[in-house]
Design an enzyme around this catalytic site. Structure first.
Site, PDB file in Angstrom:
ATOM      1  CB  CYS A  31      -0.920  -0.042   1.220  1.00 19.28           C
ATOM      2  SG  CYS A  31      -1.813   1.478   1.552  1.00 19.28           S
ATOM      3  CB  CYS A  34       0.368   1.761   4.104  1.00 16.28           C
ATOM      4  SG  CYS A  34      -1.336   1.173   3.954  1.00 16.28           S
TER       5      CYS A  34
END
Length: 108
Positions: A31, A34
């Site tokens: 991600c 993230c």
């Protein structure tokens, strides 16, 4: 220090047995948001002078556990006090806004 959650026992230890504020990150290694949020997430302990413990769950490694949180996207940050959810931050936030959102939840 970020505590990785790998089991229900870990969850109980961090959310039931301990009191205080906890910021839980649900994310994944693939991600991009993230990864971009990681420095802000890790900086929470310093920004809030050790008042907030940090925990993380990798949604790929702990898929069944992550599903229980009903997340809609990654990263999802869930803020708790004494095991009770106070609010969520979903997706990317600028660092200052991220800290502002956490401070607001601490006042409620």
């Amino acid at each position: 220090m970020v505590t990785a959650i790998h089991s229900d026992k870990d969850l109980d230890r961090e959310f039931v047995e301990k009191k205080g504020y906890v910021l839980l990150e649900l994310g994944a290694s693939w991600c991009r948001p993230c990864k971009v949020m990681q420095p802000a997430f890790e900086g929470v302990e310093g920004e809030f002078k050790g008042q907030v413990r940090l925990c993380t769950i990798d949604v790929d490694e702990q898929e069944e556990m992550a599903e229980r949180f009903g997340i809609l996207g990654t990263p999802t940050f869930i803020f708790y006090k004494d095991g009770k959810e106070l609010g969520r931050i979903i997706g990317y936030r600028q660092k200052n806004k991220f800290y502002e959102d956490i401070a607001k939840m601490m006042k409620e």
